[in-house]
Design a protein around this motif. Structure first.
Motif, PDB file in Angstrom:
ATOM      1  N   ALA A 135       0.830  -1.204   0.000  1.00 34.25           N
ATOM      2  CA  ALA A 135       0.000   0.000   0.000  1.00 34.25           C
ATOM      3  C   ALA A 135       0.866   1.256   0.000  1.00 34.25           C
ATOM      4  CB  ALA A 135      -0.931  -0.006   1.204  1.00 34.25           C
ATOM      5  N   ARG A 136       1.953   1.235   0.753  1.00 32.61           N
ATOM      6  CA  ARG A 136       2.841   2.400   0.807  1.00 32.61           C
ATOM      7  C   ARG A 136       3.557   2.629  -0.511  1.00 32.61           C
ATOM      8  NH1 ARG A 136       5.677   0.955   6.456  1.00 32.61           N
ATOM      9  NH2 ARG A 136       3.896   1.398   7.795  1.00 32.61           N
ATOM     10  N   THR A 137       3.808   1.567  -1.244  1.00 30.31           N
ATOM     11  CA  THR A 137       4.538   1.687  -2.499  1.00 30.31           C
ATOM     12  C   THR A 137       3.611   1.951  -3.676  1.00 30.31           C
ATOM     13  OG1 THR A 137       6.176   0.155  -1.645  1.00 30.31           O
ATOM     14  CG2 THR A 137       6.197   0.538  -4.000  1.00 30.31           C
ATOM     15  N   VAL A 138       2.552   1.157  -3.795  1.00 31.76           N
ATOM     16  CA  VAL A 138       1.639   1.284  -4.930  1.00 31.76           C
ATOM     17  C   VAL A 138       0.689   2.468  -4.752  1.00 31.76           C
ATOM     18  CG1 VAL A 138      -0.240   0.143  -6.186  1.00 31.76           C
ATOM     19  CG2 VAL A 138       1.784  -1.151  -5.524  1.00 31.76           C
ATOM     20  N   GLY A 139       0.227   2.685  -3.531  1.00 29.22           N
ATOM     21  CA  GLY A 139      -0.740   3.747  -3.267  1.00 29.22           C
ATOM     22  C   GLY A 139      -0.370   5.098  -3.850  1.00 29.22           C
ATOM     23  N   PRO A 140       0.863   5.577  -3.618  1.00 31.24           N
ATOM     24  CA  PRO A 140       1.225   6.893  -4.162  1.00 31.24           C
ATOM     25  C   PRO A 140       1.348   6.925  -5.688  1.00 31.24           C
ATOM     26  CG  PRO A 140       2.670   6.312  -2.334  1.00 31.24           C
ATOM     27  CD  PRO A 140       1.870   5.092  -2.675  1.00 31.24           C
ATOM     28  N   LEU A 141       1.417   5.769  -6.322  1.00 29.95           N
ATOM     29  CA  LEU A 141       1.594   5.730  -7.774  1.00 29.95           C
ATOM     30  C   LEU A 141       0.284   5.774  -8.547  1.00 29.95           C
ATOM     31  CD1 LEU A 141       4.350   2.970  -8.036  1.00 29.95           C
ATOM     32  CD2 LEU A 141       4.658   5.447  -8.149  1.00 29.95           C
ATOM     33  N   VAL A 142      -0.836   5.506  -7.852  1.00 30.36           N
ATOM     34  CA  VAL A 142      -2.124   5.438  -8.549  1.00 30.36           C
ATOM     35  C   VAL A 142      -3.111   6.425  -7.944  1.00 30.36           C
ATOM     36  CG1 VAL A 142      -1.833   3.048  -9.293  1.00 30.36           C
ATOM     37  CG2 VAL A 142      -2.912   3.517  -7.087  1.00 30.36           C
ATOM     38  N   GLU A 143      -4.120   6.762  -8.743  1.00 31.90           N
ATOM     39  CA  GLU A 143      -5.186   7.663  -8.283  1.00 31.90           C
ATOM     40  C   GLU A 143      -6.486   7.237  -8.938  1.00 31.90           C
ATOM     41  OE1 GLU A 143      -4.382  11.278 -11.419  1.00 31.90           O
ATOM     42  OE2 GLU A 143      -3.273  11.266  -9.538  1.00 31.90           O
ATOM     43  N   ALA A 144      -7.575   7.829  -8.519  1.00 36.32           N
ATOM     44  CA  ALA A 144      -8.892   7.494  -9.060  1.00 36.32           C
ATOM     45  C   ALA A 144      -8.869   7.524 -10.582  1.00 36.32           C
ATOM     46  CB  ALA A 144      -9.940   8.462  -8.521  1.00 36.32           C
ATOM     47  N   GLY A 145      -9.432   6.490 -11.172  1.00 31.01           N
ATOM     48  CA  GLY A 145      -9.476   6.384 -12.626  1.00 31.01           C
ATOM     49  C   GLY A 145      -8.342   5.576 -13.222  1.00 31.01           C
ATOM     50  N   ASP A 146      -7.311   5.293 -12.427  1.00 26.18           N
ATOM     51  CA  ASP A 146      -6.184   4.503 -12.925  1.00 26.18           C
ATOM     52  C   ASP A 146      -6.538   3.019 -12.959  1.00 26.18           C
ATOM     53  OD1 ASP A 146      -4.529   6.671 -13.314  1.00 26.18           O
ATOM     54  OD2 ASP A 146      -3.436   6.413 -11.427  1.00 26.18           O
ATOM     55  N   ARG A 147      -5.774   2.296 -13.747  1.00 30.63           N
ATOM     56  CA  ARG A 147      -5.965   0.853 -13.894  1.00 30.63           C
ATOM     57  C   ARG A 147      -4.629   0.154 -13.708  1.00 30.63           C
ATOM     58  NH1 ARG A 147      -5.927  -2.951 -17.988  1.00 30.63           N
ATOM     59  NH2 ARG A 147      -5.096  -1.431 -19.446  1.00 30.63           N
ATOM     60  N   ILE A 148      -4.674  -0.922 -12.948  1.00 29.70           N
ATOM     61  CA  ILE A 148      -3.497  -1.763 -12.722  1.00 29.70           C
ATOM     62  C   ILE A 148      -3.714  -3.081 -13.444  1.00 29.70           C
ATOM     63  CG2 ILE A 148      -2.269  -3.123 -10.974  1.00 29.70           C
ATOM     64  CD1 ILE A 148      -2.837  -0.895  -8.982  1.00 29.70           C
ATOM     65  N   VAL A 149      -2.664  -3.608 -14.034  1.00 24.17           N
ATOM     66  CA  VAL A 149      -2.693  -4.952 -14.613  1.00 24.17           C
ATOM     67  C   VAL A 149      -1.888  -5.842 -13.676  1.00 24.17           C
ATOM     68  CG1 VAL A 149      -1.976  -6.401 -16.550  1.00 24.17           C
ATOM     69  CG2 VAL A 149      -2.916  -4.121 -16.981  1.00 24.17           C
ATOM     70  N   ALA A 150      -2.475  -6.963 -13.283  1.00 24.76           N
ATOM     71  CA  ALA A 150      -1.814  -7.899 -12.373  1.00 24.76           C
ATOM     72  C   ALA A 150      -1.967  -9.319 -12.899  1.00 24.76           C
ATOM     73  CB  ALA A 150      -2.422  -7.805 -10.974  1.00 24.76           C
ATOM     74  N   VAL A 151      -1.006 -10.171 -12.559  1.00 28.60           N
ATOM     75  CA  VAL A 151      -1.125 -11.578 -12.946  1.00 28.60           C
ATOM     76  C   VAL A 151      -2.255 -12.216 -12.141  1.00 28.60           C
ATOM     77  CG1 VAL A 151       1.248 -11.854 -13.708  1.00 28.60           C
ATOM     78  CG2 VAL A 151       0.679 -12.256 -11.316  1.00 28.60           C
ATOM     79  N   LYS A 152      -2.936 -13.184 -12.753  1.00 27.32           N
ATOM     80  CA  LYS A 152      -4.090 -13.831 -12.116  1.00 27.32           C
ATOM     81  C   LYS A 152      -3.749 -14.476 -10.784  1.00 27.32           C
ATOM     82  CE  LYS A 152      -6.846 -14.826 -16.178  1.00 27.32           C
ATOM     83  NZ  LYS A 152      -7.439 -15.840 -17.023  1.00 27.32           N
ATOM     84  N   HIS A 153      -2.608 -15.073 -10.684  1.00 30.03           N
ATOM     85  CA  HIS A 153      -2.251 -15.806  -9.473  1.00 30.03           C
ATOM     86  C   HIS A 153      -1.186 -15.040  -8.698  1.00 30.03           C
ATOM     87  CE1 HIS A 153      -4.700 -19.072 -10.905  1.00 30.03           C
ATOM     88  NE2 HIS A 153      -4.077 -18.995 -12.067  1.00 30.03           N
ATOM     89  N   CYS A 154      -1.537 -13.844  -8.276  1.00 32.02           N
ATOM     90  CA  CYS A 154      -0.587 -13.028  -7.524  1.00 32.02           C
ATOM     91  C   CYS A 154      -0.645 -13.386  -6.037  1.00 32.02           C
ATOM     92  CB  CYS A 154      -0.847 -11.546  -7.740  1.00 32.02           C
ATOM     93  SG  CYS A 154      -2.450 -10.946  -7.197  1.00 32.02           S
ATOM     94  N   TYR A 155       0.284 -12.846  -5.308  1.00 32.52           N
ATOM     95  CA  TYR A 155       0.385 -13.057  -3.869  1.00 32.52           C
ATOM     96  C   TYR A 155      -0.945 -12.705  -3.191  1.00 32.52           C
ATOM     97  CZ  TYR A 155       2.494 -12.574   0.791  1.00 32.52           C
ATOM     98  OH  TYR A 155       2.803 -12.700   2.110  1.00 32.52           O
ATOM     99  N   GLY A 156      -1.367 -13.518  -2.238  1.00 30.11           N
ATOM    100  CA  GLY A 156      -2.669 -13.359  -1.597  1.00 30.11           C
ATOM    101  C   GLY A 156      -2.918 -11.990  -0.995  1.00 30.11           C
ATOM    102  N   ASP A 157      -1.926 -11.435  -0.288  1.00 24.95           N
ATOM    103  CA  ASP A 157      -2.109 -10.103   0.299  1.00 24.95           C
ATOM    104  C   ASP A 157      -2.246  -9.036  -0.779  1.00 24.95           C
ATOM    105  OD1 ASP A 157      -2.153 -10.952   2.917  1.00 24.95           O
ATOM    106  OD2 ASP A 157      -0.035 -10.548   3.269  1.00 24.95           O
ATOM    107  N   ALA A 158      -1.537  -9.215  -1.879  1.00 21.90           N
ATOM    108  CA  ALA A 158      -1.664  -8.261  -2.986  1.00 21.90           C
ATOM    109  C   ALA A 158      -3.071  -8.341  -3.573  1.00 21.90           C
ATOM    110  CB  ALA A 158      -0.619  -8.551  -4.067  1.00 21.90           C
ATOM    111  N   TYR A 159      -3.573  -9.565  -3.737  1.00 26.37           N
ATOM    112  CA  TYR A 159      -4.924  -9.742  -4.284  1.00 26.37           C
ATOM    113  C   TYR A 159      -5.964  -9.060  -3.389  1.00 26.37           C
ATOM    114  CZ  TYR A 159      -9.172 -11.911  -6.003  1.00 26.37           C
ATOM    115  OH  TYR A 159     -10.426 -12.117  -6.504  1.00 26.37           O
TER     116      TYR A 159
END
Length: 82
Positions: free
Chosen positions: A21-45
């Motif tokens: 959250a501390r790392t990704v949070g500042p990089l994104v804002e409302a309206g942004d889209r993230i692409v993630a692998v389907k089987h990512c780490y549980g906490d990330a999911y």
């Protein structure tokens, strides 16, 4: 975290939700889209599914072994999470 050019950053998938959250949070804002692998780490999911939607950030999951699917999803993505 390591820099991969001036548009992308690389992060390990084994981080817990708080550092994520501390790392990704500042990089994104409302309206942004993230692409993630389907089987990512549980906490990330959980972070992607429970917290980010509250801030208007969407996540698209792709098969990380399908290069074409990853490439197709990237053009409008703010962040790629592997």
């Amino acid at each position: 975290m390591s820099s991969v050019g001036d548009r992308f950053e690389a992060f390990g998938s084994d981080w817990t939700a708080t550092p994520l959250a501390r790392t990704v949070g500042p990089l994104v804002e409302a309206g942004d889209r993230i692409v993630a692998v389907k089987h990512c780490y549980g906490d990330a999911y959980r972070f992607f599914e429970k917290l980010l939607p509250r801030f208007g950030v969407t996540v698209e999951y792709v098969d990380g072994s399908d290069i074409d699917a990853v490439e197709k999803a990237l053009p409008t993505a703010k962040l790629l999470y592997l």
